[in-house]
Design an enzyme around this catalytic site. Structure first.
Site, mmCIF file in Angstrom:
data_model
loop_
_atom_site.group_PDB
_atom_site.id
_atom_site.type_symbol
_atom_site.label_atom_id
_atom_site.label_comp_id
_atom_site.label_asym_id
_atom_site.label_seq_id
_atom_site.Cartn_x
_atom_site.Cartn_y
_atom_site.Cartn_z
ATOM 1 N N GLY A 15 45.179 49.821 33.004
ATOM 2 C CA GLY A 15 46.079 48.672 32.860
ATOM 3 C C GLY A 15 46.267 47.855 34.125
ATOM 4 O O GLY A 15 47.306 47.222 34.306
ATOM 5 N N HIS A 109 35.907 40.468 29.957
ATOM 6 C CA HIS A 109 34.705 41.301 29.940
ATOM 7 C C HIS A 109 34.096 41.295 31.346
ATOM 8 O O HIS A 109 33.978 40.233 31.959
ATOM 9 C CB HIS A 109 33.706 40.739 28.924
ATOM 10 N N ASP A 145 31.805 40.304 22.333
ATOM 11 C CA ASP A 145 31.607 39.663 23.645
ATOM 12 C C ASP A 145 30.908 38.308 23.549
ATOM 13 O O ASP A 145 30.192 37.909 24.474
ATOM 14 C CB ASP A 145 30.809 40.583 24.590
HETATM 15 C C1 GRF Z 1 38.196 45.768 33.029
HETATM 16 O O1 GRF Z 1 37.111 45.954 33.869
HETATM 17 C C2 GRF Z 1 37.880 44.796 31.946
HETATM 18 O O2 GRF Z 1 36.921 43.857 32.317
HETATM 19 C C3 GRF Z 1 37.330 45.674 30.851
HETATM 20 O O3 GRF Z 1 38.066 46.862 30.949
HETATM 21 C C4 GRF Z 1 38.543 47.036 32.282
HETATM 22 C C5 GRF Z 1 40.020 47.284 32.200
HETATM 23 O O4 GRF Z 1 40.563 47.676 33.410
HETATM 24 N N1 GRF Z 1 37.452 45.013 29.585
HETATM 25 P P1 GRF Z 1 42.143 47.868 33.557
HETATM 26 O O5 GRF Z 1 42.570 48.893 32.508
HETATM 27 O O6 GRF Z 1 42.797 46.534 33.342
HETATM 28 O O7 GRF Z 1 42.341 48.402 34.943
#
Ligand code: GRF
Length: 215
Positions: A15, A109, A145
């Site tokens: 998160g 993404h 995506d």
């Molecule tokens: C991110 O790298 C995002 O691009 C991908 O999942 C990851 C989430 O990271 N969809 P976080 O949980 O926000 O640290």
């Protein structure tokens, strides 16, 4: 939007993007709920510390994707969101879910889409000898995506980068663009129309501003 944009965030893990969205100084949106499909997602603790309502709906409690998605829709809609933000939510969504929120569902993404949809994007970009990589915020459409892009963070790939160092760089870029994209949508500066991202004409932003460089 005259009132603050009500944002619901879906997570599965750390998160850190949720945290960036929570920390961003703005008066245009408020996070009204955080939903996770995993009870041990650290993002739930981040939300609770910020005083935000949380819910857990485990996909394991459902026999099929559609009934899981329907349970999520019920929970999310009770929060009356204007925008649903996928922030590291690691389940593939049904077309029914995507259609329900079409135009108000966004994702981040970790690649410069349309390059590298799917998983392992950092390793794939390094293996392909790319000199730059990054992240894309996009509207979600039923194809994985592939929805129209809203904003990208571009980072250089150094000769000595490995997947960990590259991932860390991309994450830093994500934390800058995701809150900004949420804010722009909350301000009504950017919308999805006819399956495309549209910047509203009377606003002083150009398409070039959609792509920003971060290292
Ligand atoms: C991110 O790298 C995002 O691009 C991908 O999942 C990851 C989430 O990271 N969809 P976080 O949980 O926000 O640290």
């Amino acid at each position: 939007m005259s009132q603050r944009c009500r944002v619901v965030v879906l997570i599965s893990g750390s998160g850190s993007n949720l945290q960036a969205i929570l920390d961003h100084p703005n008066t245009d949106y408020e996070v009204v709920g955080v939903l996770s499909n995993k009870a041990d997602a650290f993002g739930l603790i981040r939300a609770q510390k910020a005083g935000i309502a949380t819910a857990v709906i485990s996909h394991k409690d459902f026999t099929d994707r559609l009934s899981f998605d329907q349970a999520m829709i019920e929970r999310i809609d009770a929060w009356q969101p204007d925008l649903v933000v996928l922030a590291g939510f690691m389940r593939i969504l049904t077309e029914q879910f995507v259609d329900h929120y079409l135009g108000k569902l966004i994702n981040i993404h970790p690649s410069l889409l349309p390059k590298y949809p799917g998983l392992d994007t950092h390793a794939r970009a390094i293996a392909a000898g790319e000199t730059e990589h990054g992240a894309t915020v996009h509207f979600v459409t039923p194809e994985l995506d592939a929805g129209p892009s809203i904003m990208q963070a571009v980072v250089p790939i150094a000769a000595d980068d490995d997947t960990d160092t590259l991932q860390a760089k991309v994450h830093r870029g994500e934390h800058k663009i995701y809150p900004l994209a949420v804010q722009w949508i909350a301000q009504g500066r950017v919308v999805m129309q006819d399956s495309q991202t549209t910047l509203l004409d009377n606003l002083p932003i150009s398409r070039e501003q959609l792509r920003q460089n971060y290292d």
